[in-house]
Design a protein around this motif. Sequence first.
Motif, PDB file in Angstrom:
ATOM      1  N   GLU A  81       0.834  -1.203   0.000  1.00  0.00           N
ATOM      2  CA  GLU A  81       0.000   0.000   0.000  1.00  0.00           C
ATOM      3  C   GLU A  81       0.869   1.253   0.000  1.00  0.00           C
ATOM      4  O   GLU A  81       0.584   2.215  -0.717  1.00  0.00           O
ATOM      5  N   ASN A  82       1.951   1.228   0.783  1.00  0.00           N
ATOM      6  CA  ASN A  82       2.851   2.375   0.850  1.00  0.00           C
ATOM      7  C   ASN A  82       3.525   2.625  -0.509  1.00  0.00           C
ATOM      8  O   ASN A  82       3.651   3.771  -0.959  1.00  0.00           O
ATOM      9  N   ALA A  83       3.949   1.534  -1.173  1.00  0.00           N
ATOM     10  CA  ALA A  83       4.582   1.655  -2.490  1.00  0.00           C
ATOM     11  C   ALA A  83       3.613   2.244  -3.512  1.00  0.00           C
ATOM     12  O   ALA A  83       3.989   3.073  -4.338  1.00  0.00           O
ATOM     13  N   GLU A  84       2.351   1.818  -3.453  1.00  0.00           N
ATOM     14  CA  GLU A  84       1.341   2.341  -4.375  1.00  0.00           C
ATOM     15  C   GLU A  84       1.117   3.836  -4.147  1.00  0.00           C
ATOM     16  O   GLU A  84       0.990   4.610  -5.098  1.00  0.00           O
ATOM     17  N   LEU A  85       1.073   4.229  -2.871  1.00  0.00           N
ATOM     18  CA  LEU A  85       0.875   5.646  -2.548  1.00  0.00           C
ATOM     19  C   LEU A  85       2.065   6.484  -3.007  1.00  0.00           C
ATOM     20  O   LEU A  85       1.897   7.600  -3.516  1.00  0.00           O
ATOM     21  N   LEU A  86       3.277   5.944  -2.836  1.00  0.00           N
ATOM     22  CA  LEU A  86       4.469   6.659  -3.283  1.00  0.00           C
ATOM     23  C   LEU A  86       4.468   6.827  -4.804  1.00  0.00           C
ATOM     24  O   LEU A  86       4.823   7.889  -5.320  1.00  0.00           O
ATOM     25  N   GLN A  87       4.066   5.778  -5.511  1.00  0.00           N
ATOM     26  CA  GLN A  87       4.007   5.859  -6.963  1.00  0.00           C
ATOM     27  C   GLN A  87       2.976   6.883  -7.425  1.00  0.00           C
ATOM     28  O   GLN A  87       3.200   7.627  -8.380  1.00  0.00           O
ATOM     29  N   GLN A  88       1.857   6.929  -6.723  1.00  0.00           N
ATOM     30  CA  GLN A  88       0.831   7.931  -7.041  1.00  0.00           C
ATOM     31  C   GLN A  88       1.379   9.336  -6.841  1.00  0.00           C
ATOM     32  O   GLN A  88       1.092  10.247  -7.627  1.00  0.00           O
ATOM     33  N   LEU A  89       2.186   9.502  -5.779  1.00  0.00           N
ATOM     34  CA  LEU A  89       2.775  10.805  -5.496  1.00  0.00           C
ATOM     35  C   LEU A  89       3.778  11.186  -6.586  1.00  0.00           C
ATOM     36  O   LEU A  89       3.805  12.334  -7.049  1.00  0.00           O
ATOM     37  N   VAL A  90       4.593  10.209  -7.008  1.00  0.00           N
ATOM     38  CA  VAL A  90       5.560  10.456  -8.092  1.00  0.00           C
ATOM     39  C   VAL A  90       4.832  10.816  -9.380  1.00  0.00           C
ATOM     40  O   VAL A  90       5.212  11.753 -10.095  1.00  0.00           O
ATOM     41  N   ASP A  91       3.770  10.070  -9.700  1.00  0.00           N
ATOM     42  CA  ASP A  91       2.981  10.355 -10.910  1.00  0.00           C
ATOM     43  C   ASP A  91       2.387  11.756 -10.855  1.00  0.00           C
ATOM     44  O   ASP A  91       2.340  12.465 -11.874  1.00  0.00           O
ATOM     45  N   TYR A  92       1.960  12.151  -9.663  1.00  0.00           N
ATOM     46  CA  TYR A  92       1.387  13.489  -9.497  1.00  0.00           C
ATOM     47  C   TYR A  92       2.430  14.562  -9.795  1.00  0.00           C
ATOM     48  O   TYR A  92       2.170  15.524 -10.527  1.00  0.00           O
ATOM     49  N   TYR A  93       3.639  14.378  -9.237  1.00  0.00           N
ATOM     50  CA  TYR A  93       4.699  15.357  -9.475  1.00  0.00           C
ATOM     51  C   TYR A  93       5.123  15.372 -10.936  1.00  0.00           C
ATOM     52  O   TYR A  93       5.436  16.430 -11.497  1.00  0.00           O
TER      53      TYR A  93
END
Length: 301
Positions: A81-93
Motif C-alpha cells: 500500500e505504501n509503495a502504491e501511494l508513493l508511486q501515485q505521489l511520483v505520478d502526481y509530481y
Amino acid sequence: MKDFFKTSSFKVLMIAVVVLLGLIIYTATAGGSVLANMLGFVSSPMQSISTKAAGSVKNFIDLDGLSKDELKQMISELETENAELLQQLVDYYDLQQENEQLKVQLDISKDLPDQEMEAASVIGRDPSDVFYGFSIDKGTLSGIAVGDPVITQRGLVGIVTQAYATTSKVSCILSEEVKVGAISKKHSESGVVTSNIQSAASGLVRMNYLSGDTELEKGDIITTSGSGSIYPEGLIIGEVQSIEKSENDISQYAVVKPYEDLKNVTDVFVITNFPGKGDEGTEIPLASPGPENSEDAEAKK
C-alpha cells in the motif's frame, strides 16, 4: 407554627412532595423504565466514549495475539500500500512538471512559431565539468540529434553534443568549445559568443570580434544571429555587462551575462527543427591568431 403552614414556602414543599410521590408510584408500576431512561440519557455519551476506548485497547491487544505469519502478511500488505501511494505521489509530481513544461513551451511557441521543440529535464551533471554541461532525459527516440540547440524560456542554454536512445549530453554555452553567432539588434553589430574557464566560473560569456569603435554598451541585449545555420535567429543569449579591450589590443569584446542561471537549470527545451537548419551559409568565423584565441587558430589549421 400555624403561620408557617400558610406561607408560600410550605406550599412549594407540599407540591414537591406530591410530585415525588407520584413519580415513585409511576416508576413502581412501570418497572423502573422511566428512571432508567432518565439515567441512561445522562450516561449514554460516556458509555459511547468508553466503548470506543475499549475497542482500541482490544485491537492493540489483539495485535499481540497475531501469529508470526499473520504479522508478516500484515507488514507485506502495508508495504504494498505504501509503495502504491508513493508511486501515485511520483505520478502526481510528474504530471505537475509536465503541465508546467507545456505552459512554458506554449509561451515559447508564440514567440518562435516555426520551431519544433521537445521538452526535457536535467537528470545529471558531471561534477568534473567546469563548464556546467549536463544530461537530459530525452534522446534520439524523441527526435533529438547532435547539434540541436537547447533553450529555456529565458534564453539559449547550450547545444546537444551527444545523443543516445533515451538520453543526451548538452554542452553549455559557458563551454569554450561552444561558439554562437550573435548580434545586437539595437546597434546591428555581430560577433561570436564563446567562453573560457575564467568567464565560465563567473557564469559569463564573451562576445568577440567587436570593432575598436563599437557602439555596444552596458544593458544591450544580445541574441543569436542565425549565421552558420546551427542556431535559429533571435534566441536571447544575455545582456551586455561591459566592453573590454581584447588581449591583442586590436579589437574589443563584450562581457555578456546570460539571462538563464546556467549552473542550476533544471528544465529545458530542445529545438529539433527550425527554418534554415543545416542550410549552407555563412560560417561562424574562427578567431584570428592572438593570445585570447590561439586555440581557435589551431582548430582552423
